[in-house]
Each structure stands twice: as C-alpha cells, then as structure tokens.
Scaffold this motif. Structure first.
Motif, PDB file in Angstrom:
ATOM      1  N   PHE A 172      -3.249  24.856  27.432  1.00  0.00           N
ATOM      2  CA  PHE A 172      -4.409  25.646  27.007  1.00  0.00           C
ATOM      3  C   PHE A 172      -5.073  26.343  28.193  1.00  0.00           C
ATOM      4  CE2 PHE A 172      -8.762  26.292  25.417  1.00  0.00           C
ATOM      5  CZ  PHE A 172      -8.480  26.921  24.213  1.00  0.00           C
ATOM      6  N   SER A 173      -4.868  25.809  29.391  1.00  0.00           N
ATOM      7  CA  SER A 173      -5.462  26.415  30.580  1.00  0.00           C
ATOM      8  C   SER A 173      -4.855  27.768  30.922  1.00  0.00           C
ATOM      9  CB  SER A 173      -5.304  25.472  31.785  1.00  0.00           C
ATOM     10  OG  SER A 173      -6.050  24.299  31.592  1.00  0.00           O
ATOM     11  N   THR A 174      -3.783  28.159  30.223  1.00  0.00           N
ATOM     12  CA  THR A 174      -3.228  29.494  30.430  1.00  0.00           C
ATOM     13  C   THR A 174      -4.056  30.562  29.722  1.00  0.00           C
ATOM     14  OG1 THR A 174      -1.752  29.296  28.501  1.00  0.00           O
ATOM     15  CG2 THR A 174      -0.883  28.566  30.634  1.00  0.00           C
ATOM     16  N   ALA A 175      -5.104  30.162  28.981  1.00  0.00           N
ATOM     17  CA  ALA A 175      -5.931  31.122  28.237  1.00  0.00           C
ATOM     18  C   ALA A 175      -6.520  32.219  29.123  1.00  0.00           C
ATOM     19  CB  ALA A 175      -7.037  30.384  27.481  1.00  0.00           C
ATOM     20  N   PRO A 176      -7.045  31.902  30.344  1.00  0.00           N
ATOM     21  CA  PRO A 176      -7.575  32.995  31.175  1.00  0.00           C
ATOM     22  C   PRO A 176      -6.520  34.046  31.507  1.00  0.00           C
ATOM     23  CG  PRO A 176      -8.315  30.876  31.999  1.00  0.00           C
ATOM     24  CD  PRO A 176      -7.287  30.585  30.952  1.00  0.00           C
ATOM     25  N   PHE A 177      -5.280  33.592  31.774  1.00  0.00           N
ATOM     26  CA  PHE A 177      -4.210  34.547  32.062  1.00  0.00           C
ATOM     27  C   PHE A 177      -3.925  35.423  30.844  1.00  0.00           C
ATOM     28  CE2 PHE A 177       0.343  35.328  31.403  1.00  0.00           C
ATOM     29  CZ  PHE A 177       0.550  36.282  32.394  1.00  0.00           C
ATOM     30  N   MET A 178      -3.861  34.805  29.666  1.00  0.00           N
ATOM     31  CA  MET A 178      -3.573  35.577  28.466  1.00  0.00           C
ATOM     32  C   MET A 178      -4.689  36.566  28.160  1.00  0.00           C
ATOM     33  SD  MET A 178      -1.770  32.731  26.021  1.00  0.00           S
ATOM     34  CE  MET A 178      -0.303  31.852  26.563  1.00  0.00           C
ATOM     35  N   GLY A 179      -5.952  36.137  28.388  1.00  0.00           N
ATOM     36  CA  GLY A 179      -7.062  37.058  28.189  1.00  0.00           C
ATOM     37  C   GLY A 179      -7.008  38.218  29.161  1.00  0.00           C
ATOM     38  N   ALA A 180      -6.678  37.920  30.424  1.00  0.00           N
ATOM     39  CA  ALA A 180      -6.571  38.982  31.424  1.00  0.00           C
ATOM     40  C   ALA A 180      -5.422  39.925  31.094  1.00  0.00           C
ATOM     41  CB  ALA A 180      -6.372  38.365  32.808  1.00  0.00           C
ATOM     42  N   ALA A 181      -4.291  39.370  30.631  1.00  0.00           N
ATOM     43  CA  ALA A 181      -3.145  40.209  30.271  1.00  0.00           C
ATOM     44  C   ALA A 181      -3.486  41.145  29.118  1.00  0.00           C
ATOM     45  CB  ALA A 181      -1.952  39.325  29.912  1.00  0.00           C
ATOM     46  N   ILE A 182      -4.222  40.640  28.132  1.00  0.00           N
ATOM     47  CA  ILE A 182      -4.621  41.477  27.001  1.00  0.00           C
ATOM     48  C   ILE A 182      -5.579  42.580  27.460  1.00  0.00           C
ATOM     49  CG2 ILE A 182      -5.969  41.462  24.863  1.00  0.00           C
ATOM     50  CD1 ILE A 182      -4.703  38.713  24.297  1.00  0.00           C
ATOM     51  N   ALA A 183      -6.513  42.212  28.358  1.00  0.00           N
ATOM     52  CA  ALA A 183      -7.445  43.216  28.877  1.00  0.00           C
ATOM     53  C   ALA A 183      -6.699  44.322  29.620  1.00  0.00           C
ATOM     54  CB  ALA A 183      -8.464  42.556  29.802  1.00  0.00           C
ATOM     55  N   ILE A 184      -5.635  43.938  30.345  1.00  0.00           N
ATOM     56  CA  ILE A 184      -4.852  44.924  31.091  1.00  0.00           C
ATOM     57  C   ILE A 184      -4.057  45.821  30.147  1.00  0.00           C
ATOM     58  CG2 ILE A 184      -2.872  45.166  32.661  1.00  0.00           C
ATOM     59  CD1 ILE A 184      -3.966  42.584  34.042  1.00  0.00           C
ATOM     60  N   LEU A 185      -3.408  45.210  29.152  1.00  0.00           N
ATOM     61  CA  LEU A 185      -2.547  45.973  28.247  1.00  0.00           C
ATOM     62  C   LEU A 185      -3.345  46.788  27.231  1.00  0.00           C
ATOM     63  CD1 LEU A 185       0.181  43.252  27.579  1.00  0.00           C
ATOM     64  CD2 LEU A 185       0.378  45.258  29.064  1.00  0.00           C
ATOM     65  N   ALA A 186      -4.410  46.182  26.678  1.00  0.00           N
ATOM     66  CA  ALA A 186      -5.132  46.837  25.595  1.00  0.00           C
ATOM     67  C   ALA A 186      -6.299  47.691  26.082  1.00  0.00           C
ATOM     68  CB  ALA A 186      -5.642  45.794  24.601  1.00  0.00           C
ATOM     69  N   LEU A 187      -6.946  47.242  27.155  1.00  0.00           N
ATOM     70  CA  LEU A 187      -8.145  47.942  27.617  1.00  0.00           C
ATOM     71  C   LEU A 187      -7.906  48.760  28.875  1.00  0.00           C
ATOM     72  CD1 LEU A 187     -10.740  45.062  27.026  1.00  0.00           C
ATOM     73  CD2 LEU A 187     -10.061  46.898  25.470  1.00  0.00           C
ATOM     74  N   GLY A 188      -6.682  48.719  29.387  1.00  0.00           N
ATOM     75  CA  GLY A 188      -6.347  49.552  30.536  1.00  0.00           C
ATOM     76  C   GLY A 188      -6.930  49.083  31.848  1.00  0.00           C
ATOM     77  N   GLU A 189      -7.317  47.802  31.948  1.00  0.00           N
ATOM     78  CA  GLU A 189      -7.849  47.299  33.206  1.00  0.00           C
ATOM     79  C   GLU A 189      -6.733  47.171  34.241  1.00  0.00           C
ATOM     80  OE1 GLU A 189     -10.202  43.807  32.804  1.00  0.00           O
ATOM     81  OE2 GLU A 189     -11.541  44.668  31.280  1.00  0.00           O
ATOM     82  N   HIS A 190      -7.120  47.212  35.521  1.00  0.00           N
ATOM     83  CA  HIS A 190      -6.140  47.205  36.614  1.00  0.00           C
ATOM     84  C   HIS A 190      -5.612  45.793  36.865  1.00  0.00           C
ATOM     85  CE1 HIS A 190      -4.158  48.085  40.375  1.00  0.00           C
ATOM     86  NE2 HIS A 190      -4.917  47.191  41.002  1.00  0.00           N
ATOM     87  N   ALA A 191      -4.303  45.672  37.090  1.00  0.00           N
ATOM     88  CA  ALA A 191      -3.687  44.387  37.428  1.00  0.00           C
ATOM     89  C   ALA A 191      -3.410  44.364  38.930  1.00  0.00           C
ATOM     90  CB  ALA A 191      -2.392  44.197  36.642  1.00  0.00           C
ATOM     91  N   GLY A 192      -4.218  43.632  39.669  1.00  0.00           N
ATOM     92  CA  GLY A 192      -4.057  43.556  41.109  1.00  0.00           C
ATOM     93  C   GLY A 192      -3.140  42.426  41.530  1.00  0.00           C
ATOM     94  N   PRO A 193      -2.970  42.238  42.834  1.00  0.00           N
ATOM     95  CA  PRO A 193      -2.091  41.176  43.353  1.00  0.00           C
ATOM     96  C   PRO A 193      -2.508  39.782  42.901  1.00  0.00           C
ATOM     97  CG  PRO A 193      -2.664  42.743  45.081  1.00  0.00           C
ATOM     98  CD  PRO A 193      -3.528  43.077  43.905  1.00  0.00           C
ATOM     99  N   VAL A 194      -3.823  39.556  42.770  1.00  0.00           N
ATOM    100  CA  VAL A 194      -4.304  38.228  42.356  1.00  0.00           C
ATOM    101  C   VAL A 194      -3.786  37.883  40.968  1.00  0.00           C
ATOM    102  CG1 VAL A 194      -6.363  36.897  41.755  1.00  0.00           C
ATOM    103  CG2 VAL A 194      -6.337  38.268  43.838  1.00  0.00           C
ATOM    104  N   PHE A 195      -3.773  38.875  40.063  1.00  0.00           N
ATOM    105  CA  PHE A 195      -3.292  38.639  38.703  1.00  0.00           C
ATOM    106  C   PHE A 195      -1.839  38.182  38.722  1.00  0.00           C
ATOM    107  CE2 PHE A 195      -0.919  40.233  35.033  1.00  0.00           C
ATOM    108  CZ  PHE A 195      -1.603  39.633  33.992  1.00  0.00           C
TER     109      PHE A 195
END
Length: 355
Positions: free
Chosen positions: A250-273
């Motif tokens: 379940f701790s993978t939720a932040p990654f999945m939320g960030a991935a959705i924000a990148i794919l759906a909302l066009g947010e930038h995926a930096g090296p940290v991601f």
C-alpha cells in the motif's frame, strides 16, 4: 520470476489496486481543495466512503445485517475504529496546525514503518531479511516522493502529533487484521462513517461551511473510490497477507498518485520520481519473490469467512449444501500440521522459533 500461487496473487493484486485507488484520489482531491477547506474535504471524503459502501451492502444483501463476529473480534474492531477513525484524524488536523504541509507529507510515511514494526514485534508476524529490505526500499521511495526539496523546517509539536496519528493508523491496520476474515464491506463502511462524522464535525465546530453541491458530490464520489473501495481491498489483502506486507504494498500509493499526476495532469517527472520508482519497484519485487516454507501447526479454530474446500478447509456441513464454491459459513478447523509456502494470512498466524 516463477508464477505466484492463485491464493497469493489475489491479495497482492488487492493491495496494489487499493494503493492505486488511494493514490489516484490524491491528485483528484487536490483539484477540489479550491472549493473546500482541507478538514471539511477530509470529512466529505470519509462520508462518501462510509455512505457509499453502506448503500452497496444494502443492495448486495437486500437489507441490513450485521456480520457474525466473536466478542474478541468486536473488541479489536472497536479499537480499530477508535484509533483510525477517531483519534488519528483529530491528531493529524491538530498536527497540521503546527507543521508545514511538506513536513506532514514526509512524516505520514511513518504509518507504513510503524505498521510493519508493530506487526513484527508485537503481533509476531514472520519477517526475513528479504521482506524487511523490500519494506525499507518501498518506504525510502515514498519518502523521496514526499521530500519537499530541501529542509522540512521546524517540526516541534506538529511533528509529534502527526507521528502519533501515524501510530494510531498503524494500530488500526494491525487491529483490523484481527477482523479481516469478516465482511470487508462492513468493516470498511462503518469505519468510513465514523471517520466522516468526526472530521465533518471538527470542520463545523471550527466554523467551516459546507462547500457547493458540486464539490460535495465530487468529494463523496472520490471518497467512495479512493477511500471506500480502496479500504475494502485493503481489508481483503490483510486477510491474505498480514499487516506488514499489505502495508508495504500500500505504500506504493504516493508513486501511483505521482504517476497519475504526470500522465493525466501533465506534471513534470524529474530524477527524484524515477529514483523513487526504481526503489519501490525493487522493494515490490523482493516481496513478490518471497518464499516462506516450513513445518507448522494449525491450532483448532472456529470462524466465518468466504472459502473453498482447499487443504485448510476439509469440513462437513450441518446444512443443505448445493456444492457451490466459494461460500461463506461458520466452520471449524481441526488441528493440522503440514508444510507448504504461506503468508501470515488468517490461517497462518502461528509463532516462529527465533534462531
């Protein structure tokens, strides 16, 4: 990687899908914050979860019935509601008043750590070096995603209160494991209603008003999916994996939320991601490839849950049975000693000799 047994694949899939639904709710809920205060939004999310799951139960059962639970199970369940539905939200809101949002995001990763530590040290779930390392990698990835890009600023009492909220949710996870064999819709639904009433009540006491009808409807819909159905899947995963492993997935939720924000909302995926993705992927892989196999003894136990007549369910029926499986009824397990790969599920909560 060898194929996972079917009995393992389902709870793992439920844990990851729960993380996906919860992670997806974060960027969507963020869009609703412009029309509602955070505390009020939290209450509406939980209310949407509890009321929505309640309606699903009414439609499924064509009425309202309370699932059969023992007195001990009711005790664990009430403790879970008190910790996760009442104390934790209040502590979090008090902590947010004395800490930055960035600090809170980072500190909330303590929930997974504390859940695992309680499961291993207090409730005696088995854990080998592979599982512990996998958990550490997943949490490290989540911490990277939450890291505010610099110093978190002064923490003080805010940090202590948020840490206590995480401890309450960790206790909630381990207490809920005790009743995970029961109806997941009931377990998740009642907790959602209680948490919704508590958070909405706090918001109203603080003088906040209900937002526009569209915001209310949107928040409750997001709550049903991201909090309600996610929690139902979490409970099913607890049933098959135990607290620590479910918490890790379940701790993978932040990654999945960030991935959705990148794919759906066009947010930038930096090296940290991408570094966080690598750490979490490695941690999940370590858990997926775990193999725990030894001679163990099942003590006699009577309980109720959905099952098929596998190696652990060789019993007769004192009622007319048409042969359909899976089915649900109270049944008794006779003592059994055997060896096979297993997780700390509802039938494998035995102690392990420490060498």
């Amino acid at each position: 990687m060898p194929a996972l047994p079917a009995t393992w694949s389902r709870p793992i899939a439920c844990a990851l899908l729960a993380a996906l639904l919860f992670g997806a709710s974060t960027p969507v809920a963020k869009q609703l914050l412009g029309g509602s205060a955070p505390v009020m939004l939290a209450g509406l999310l939980y209310l949407g979860s509890g009321l929505g799951l309640g309606l699903l139960r009414l439609a499924r059962d064509r009425g309202w019935r309370v699932p059969a639970m023992t007195r001990a199970e009711w005790g664990w369940y009430l403790l879970a509601i008190a910790c996760g539905g009442v104390l934790a939200p209040v502590l979090l809101m008090l902590g947010l008043a004395h800490a930055t949002a960035a600090s809170a995001s980072l500190l909330l990763n303590l929930e997974a750590v504390l859940t695992a530590l309680l499961a291993w040290l207090v409730f005696r779930e088995n854990a080998d070096h592979r599982v512990v390392l996998g958990m550490a990698l997943i949490v490290a990835g989540a911490a990277l995603l939450a890291w505010p890009g610099g110093a978190t600023g002064g923490l003080g009492w805010g940090a202590a209160l948020i840490a206590l909220a995480c401890l309450c949710w960790a206790l909630d996870n381990n207490f809920t494991r005790k009743v995970s064999a029961s109806d997941a819709l009931f377990v998740a639904g009642l907790k959602g209603i209680v948490a919704g009433i508590v958070n909405t009540g706090i918001a109203l006491l603080l003088g906040m008003r209900l937002p526009a009808a569209g915001i209310v409807a949107g928040a409750m819909t997001v709550g049903l999916l991201g909090y309600g159905l996610s929690l139902v899947l979490f409970v099913v995963a607890l049933r098959g994996l135990g607290s620590a492993r479910t918490g890790a997935y379940f701790s993978t939720a932040p990654f999945m939320g960030a991935a959705i924000a990148i794919l759906a909302l066009g947010e930038h995926a930096g090296p940290v991601f991408w570094l966080a993705a690598l750490l979490m992927g490695a941690g999940v892989w370590l858990h997926l490839t775990e193999r725990h196999d030894h001679l163990h003894t099942h003590e006699a136990i009577t309980h109720t849950h959905r099952h098929v007549h596998d190696a652990h369910h060789q019993h007769t029926h004192d009622f007319d049975w048409d042969g359909s499986e899976p089915h649900t009824h109270e049944h008794t397990h006779e003592p059994l000693t055997h060896s096979h790969p297993h997780f700390p599920d509802i039938h494998h909560r035995h102690r392990h000799d420490r060498k």
